[in-house]
Design a protein around this motif. Sequence first.
Motif, PDB file in Angstrom:
ATOM      1  N   TYR A 322      46.392  47.859  41.835  1.00  0.00           N
ATOM      2  CA  TYR A 322      47.371  48.818  42.361  1.00  0.00           C
ATOM      3  C   TYR A 322      47.112  49.131  43.828  1.00  0.00           C
ATOM      4  CZ  TYR A 322      49.328  53.352  43.552  1.00  0.00           C
ATOM      5  OH  TYR A 322      49.961  54.363  44.220  1.00  0.00           O
ATOM      6  N   LEU A 414      46.404  43.785  31.991  1.00  0.00           N
ATOM      7  CA  LEU A 414      47.159  42.540  32.184  1.00  0.00           C
ATOM      8  C   LEU A 414      48.499  42.806  32.846  1.00  0.00           C
ATOM      9  CD1 LEU A 414      46.743  40.542  28.838  1.00  0.00           C
ATOM     10  CD2 LEU A 414      45.367  40.481  30.915  1.00  0.00           C
ATOM     11  N   ASN A 418      49.416  41.612  36.688  1.00  0.00           N
ATOM     12  CA  ASN A 418      50.583  40.742  36.854  1.00  0.00           C
ATOM     13  C   ASN A 418      51.537  41.340  37.876  1.00  0.00           C
ATOM     14  OD1 ASN A 418      52.713  38.892  36.463  1.00  0.00           O
ATOM     15  ND2 ASN A 418      53.554  40.122  34.808  1.00  0.00           N
ATOM     16  N   VAL A 421      50.322  40.831  41.453  1.00  0.00           N
ATOM     17  CA  VAL A 421      50.684  39.545  42.059  1.00  0.00           C
ATOM     18  C   VAL A 421      52.157  39.566  42.450  1.00  0.00           C
ATOM     19  CG1 VAL A 421      50.864  37.057  41.690  1.00  0.00           C
ATOM     20  CG2 VAL A 421      48.933  38.311  40.714  1.00  0.00           C
ATOM     21  N   GLN A 422      52.983  40.088  41.553  1.00  0.00           N
ATOM     22  CA  GLN A 422      54.436  40.074  41.773  1.00  0.00           C
ATOM     23  C   GLN A 422      54.822  40.842  43.043  1.00  0.00           C
ATOM     24  OE1 GLN A 422      56.298  38.246  39.729  1.00  0.00           O
ATOM     25  NE2 GLN A 422      58.271  38.713  40.639  1.00  0.00           N
ATOM     26  N   PHE A 429      50.411  34.374  45.038  1.00  0.00           N
ATOM     27  CA  PHE A 429      50.027  33.144  44.338  1.00  0.00           C
ATOM     28  C   PHE A 429      48.955  32.361  45.098  1.00  0.00           C
ATOM     29  CE2 PHE A 429      51.033  28.935  42.306  1.00  0.00           C
ATOM     30  CZ  PHE A 429      50.890  29.348  40.990  1.00  0.00           C
ATOM     31  N   ALA A 436      45.534  37.352  42.949  1.00  0.00           N
ATOM     32  CA  ALA A 436      45.475  36.437  41.807  1.00  0.00           C
ATOM     33  C   ALA A 436      44.141  36.551  41.073  1.00  0.00           C
ATOM     34  CB  ALA A 436      45.712  35.001  42.275  1.00  0.00           C
ATOM     35  N   TYR A 439      44.393  39.100  38.407  1.00  0.00           N
ATOM     36  CA  TYR A 439      45.199  38.569  37.298  1.00  0.00           C
ATOM     37  C   TYR A 439      44.333  37.663  36.416  1.00  0.00           C
ATOM     38  CZ  TYR A 439      49.254  35.936  35.321  1.00  0.00           C
ATOM     39  OH  TYR A 439      50.187  35.348  34.510  1.00  0.00           O
ATOM     40  N   ARG A 440      43.506  36.851  37.034  1.00  0.00           N
ATOM     41  CA  ARG A 440      42.629  35.961  36.265  1.00  0.00           C
ATOM     42  C   ARG A 440      41.487  36.741  35.596  1.00  0.00           C
ATOM     43  NH1 ARG A 440      39.825  33.268  39.233  1.00  0.00           N
ATOM     44  NH2 ARG A 440      40.571  33.590  41.352  1.00  0.00           N
ATOM     45  N   LYS A 443      42.237  38.833  32.287  1.00  0.00           N
ATOM     46  CA  LYS A 443      42.650  38.223  31.015  1.00  0.00           C
ATOM     47  C   LYS A 443      41.552  38.237  29.957  1.00  0.00           C
ATOM     48  CE  LYS A 443      44.797  36.716  27.835  1.00  0.00           C
ATOM     49  NZ  LYS A 443      45.595  37.649  27.063  1.00  0.00           N
TER      50      LYS A 443
END
Lengths: 606, 606
Positions: A322, A414, A418, A421-422, A429, A436, A439-440, A443
């Motif tokens: 965030y 998660l 996500n 990244v968006q 990306f 990223a 995000y990884r 998980k």
Amino acid sequence: MSYSAPLKDMLFNLEHLAGLDQVAQIPGFEDAGLETAQAVLEECAKLAEGVIAPLNRAGDLAPSSWKDGVVTTTEGFKQAFRQYAEGGWQGLQHPQDFGGQGLPKAIGAACIEMINAANLSFALCPLLTDGAIEALLTAGSDEIKATYLEKMVTGEWTGTMNLTEPQAGSDLALVRTRAEPQADKSYKVFGTKIFITYGEHDMAENIVHLVLARVAGAPEGIKGISLFVVPKFLVNQDGSLGARNDVQCVSIEHKLGIKASPTAVLQFGDGIQGSVADSTGAGAVGYLVGEENRGLEYMFIMMNSARYAVGVQGIAIADRAYQQAAAFAKERVQSRPVDGSVKASATIIHHPDVRRMLMGMRSLTEGCRALSATAAAAYDLAHHHPDAAQRAHNAAIYEFMVPLVKGYSTEIGLEVTNLGVQVHGGMGFIEETGAAQHYRDAKILTIYEGTTAIQANDLVGRKTLRDGGATARELAGQIAQTEQQLQASGTPAALSVARQLQSARLAFLEVVDYVLANAKTQPNAVYAGSVPYLMLAGNLMAGWQLGRALCVAEQLLPTGQDERFLRAKIATAQFYAEHILVRVSSLRDSVLQGGNSVMALAIEDF
Amino acid sequence: MSYSAPLKDMLFNLEHLAGLDQVAQIPGFEDAGLETAQAVLEECAKLAEGVIAPLNRAGDLAPSSWKDGVVTTTEGFKQAFRQYAEGGWQGLQHPQDFGGQGLPKAIGAACIEMINAANLSFALCPLLTDGAIEALLTAGSDEIKATYLEKMVTGEWTGTMNLTEPQAGSDLALVRTRAEPQADKSYKVFGTKIFITYGEHDMAENIVHLVLARVAGAPEGIKGISLFVVPKFLVNQDGSLGARNDVQCVSIEHKLGIKASPTAVLQFGDGIQGSVADSTGAGAVGYLVGEENRGLEYMFIMMNSARYAVGVQGIAIADRAYQQAAAFAKERVQSRPVDGSVKASATIIHHPDVRRMLMGMRSLTEGCRALSATAAAAYDLAHHHPDAAQRAHNAAIYEFMVPLVKGYSTEIGLEVTNLGVQVHGGMGFIEETGAAQHYRDAKILTIYEGTTAIQANDLVGRKTLRDGGATARELAGQIAQTEQQLQASGTPAALSVARQLQSARLAFLEVVDYVLANAKTQPNAVYAGSVPYLMLAGNLMAGWQLGRALCVAEQLLPTGQDERFLRAKIATAQFYAEHILVRVSSLRDSVLQGGNSVMALAIEDF
């Protein structure tokens, strides 16, 4: 990519939601009031922001590496862990008898969040050590305690949990590692353990493995599992390190995320050269913890500690994502606002959908943080309150909350990473941006220490069915009181939150009734709805805490202090109610109406 | 990690949902009936499964690499692309005049899904080339068409889209690349483009860059952007390759996923040695496509083609992840089933939550596939039907569907690939398993060719407001007819789907009304709800197609053919209705009730 610890939010939660004052009235916690909390959190923030956070990207780029059984962690990790240990952080929540600081979990949890937000991979080492300490505190003999605990509490040695084997992941009944009793009351341990976080590393002098194994002749399944301490180096009578034990790290995994934390395959009892096996033959020397065949029970002590902490990891990674996304959105210039408020291309935070994503990230993070803070306070009361009835009452609440803190906060981790990244668009990306990595990294959180489904099974079985829904209904009653407070306030924000909270609470009760009514006759249908039930309950409980926070914020506003913070809290709570709590009705429908369609397709038709 | 093309499902969709028979009645498509479709799809499946899928993991492990301006793709890609080109696959949907096969998009889309499911990174090269071909077909001069199209349609040359610049991502008004007119009617192009997929590679003799740039004196903003063809090698009169153009790949990105596809930074007009710049001075030689300042309009032709295809990528990666997870769940043994149906540890597909995840993955994938198939047929009718009214009618439907196919299917791609990792448990987090690659690869899909928010803006602005909601309401009317069919069937599955479909349709109409009523007066509130609106609409449209599929399956059951497939289709449709369509109410609430809380927090308080 910097990290700024959310001290104000944490202290607000401790003071106004978790009731730290109440905790500080418990004998032993007298010095653990708000002032202490503030001092501790500020110190921890310095370490997290200044020392540990800067190593996060480095750990992703140059993960731990393995060579000939030796694991070398990312450059800087070892020194940072020394600072962590020397600052007394490993012992924060542990007893002063063993060199700890004996602070409440409510304070400790906030520190755990900061260390994890700074660097998830780094923080896993102390996280696992915490669990091992708790297991030994509860079940270890005096000798074991005397031998290991102080070194672990001070961070000189670290701890691990050795549960998983190639064929035994969630299903510990399948554990095959075996322990053979020796004449000196020690055991020799043989077997392969996988997915052992920090199972081998160079950050501490010794590693204290807690290992699940079967003694010959033990009952089949989970009732035949015992717990053993298997140190990397044997410990001499005087506490100094002795021979290398017959345990070896044969490889580490190549993972999607948390790359800096070594995930080891450990081989016990292969008779490695240069180890104790040279003199006594193959077999890793282990010492029974507690009694034989009660290993799973003890391991659950570690697991419960670790499950809560993994939930906090979800919040931590969410906050990190965030913060990074919000900073980017305030800098990146793209397109004109739809409301015409700026006549040229503006920073993307002006765009309603970016704002929606950021508010989602923020409100989910704050909601889960508030939930975790109140759960931690319940733990403190459950373990330390002088009154047995208070202990039992809070124990039930804490136990109900653990699968929610673990399951909901990590699923939210998660979602938020996500969105992180968006918000960055194409830049997100690109690995250099850093979004990223979150995000990884995130998980794993919905998987280890029990997948979301395992948490949901726990919620249905042990936390809802076992007491006939009593705790669930009691919490619903408390939520109804918050609704009344909100209605009494009467502001548009409070009324909106009250409305959504009521609707979510009623949906929760419908689901609880359904679970209670059908678990025996239609177990597949009920367990098919277990994850939606967990997500519904977690969503509601986090929303409830934000509803309480809104009430407090409204009451404090007239003082004129912290007005921006308080107004932000109100806006965040309202957003959560109108965008997140509204998900509850869909989750309810899925549970109540979809029980049978889950199993309708035959296995061979998948 | 193998891939098996879902031919039966694709052919079912073409026959029963997309109405391929109707498409095959259009002049020019007479040979494009079901028999042709079957033959083409079977051939494509062989190529996808046998040649392209096996390169997917290799591409992740050994991505494209850059050295001194030269990009070398993963070993095997070049040969596979030759097979792809020589098989005529690049020209599948393109006119026979230029060496293509002139088949309908409905058939082509199924092939695109297979190639992408086999290997997302590989498939991007033909995907971008398709878009470039469509732009040149629509806007290129006869000379440009004659020079470039046949080589591109046959796959000898490939195409790219050069939109993005460091400061101009979603906001093309900020494009700075400039084009200077020359005496011979060519232009010299100068500037930097980033994120250019397959902007440089070794798989084809020449690369035809389509580049957005400004001619000096052009109007500010998007009205001053023109489109240019800038080939990597200039083309001689006789069609042979001439001098190297003054365009250079200065680096490629290090990305979260789709690592095998080179994402290039291209420098135009730097005067590189050994290029045309040696004789004529710096500047990449470009040729205007269509008219000056209409570049964005032409680029939208590419974009729309590419947006649809990226939606199909979402379906493709979802199917790949589903297949892998289902196979794992049928092999991995863990824990006893809760219903006592097996007395020992069983394969995890016996567990209700694993089943729920797999059914979710399956139903989302099939729903999106059905939606994309009907949208493709609408495209074919819109472009080729002899009757103008039919063309216009289908154009409106196709246009409405494009942001849903793109936005919804790619968000679903994220959800499904996440579940794919989750089904694998700890194994999913280990890169060797392959599930994590899908999770990483999928994340670009909600970003490139317009983020989900951009699709949602398109849905609100051009697709809903512009026609006053006419298309949205017409689709709702068609859905109501499907509900009647389902009710007439009267089976429990049909009735359940009818109920959820009706409830979702009514929610959709509420949101459409809200958007129409408030877009002018409260643009922030409406656009804050644009992504939830898109997700709601996509969810509904996919569910509608599965509802139609259920009706067809019930009608076909008595024939006794394909019974397992038909029963699976019914079960999948029912699951979708009871677990996915039920999300619609929450999305509606978020739009209708949450418009104002999105923007309530001041920018400086984030």
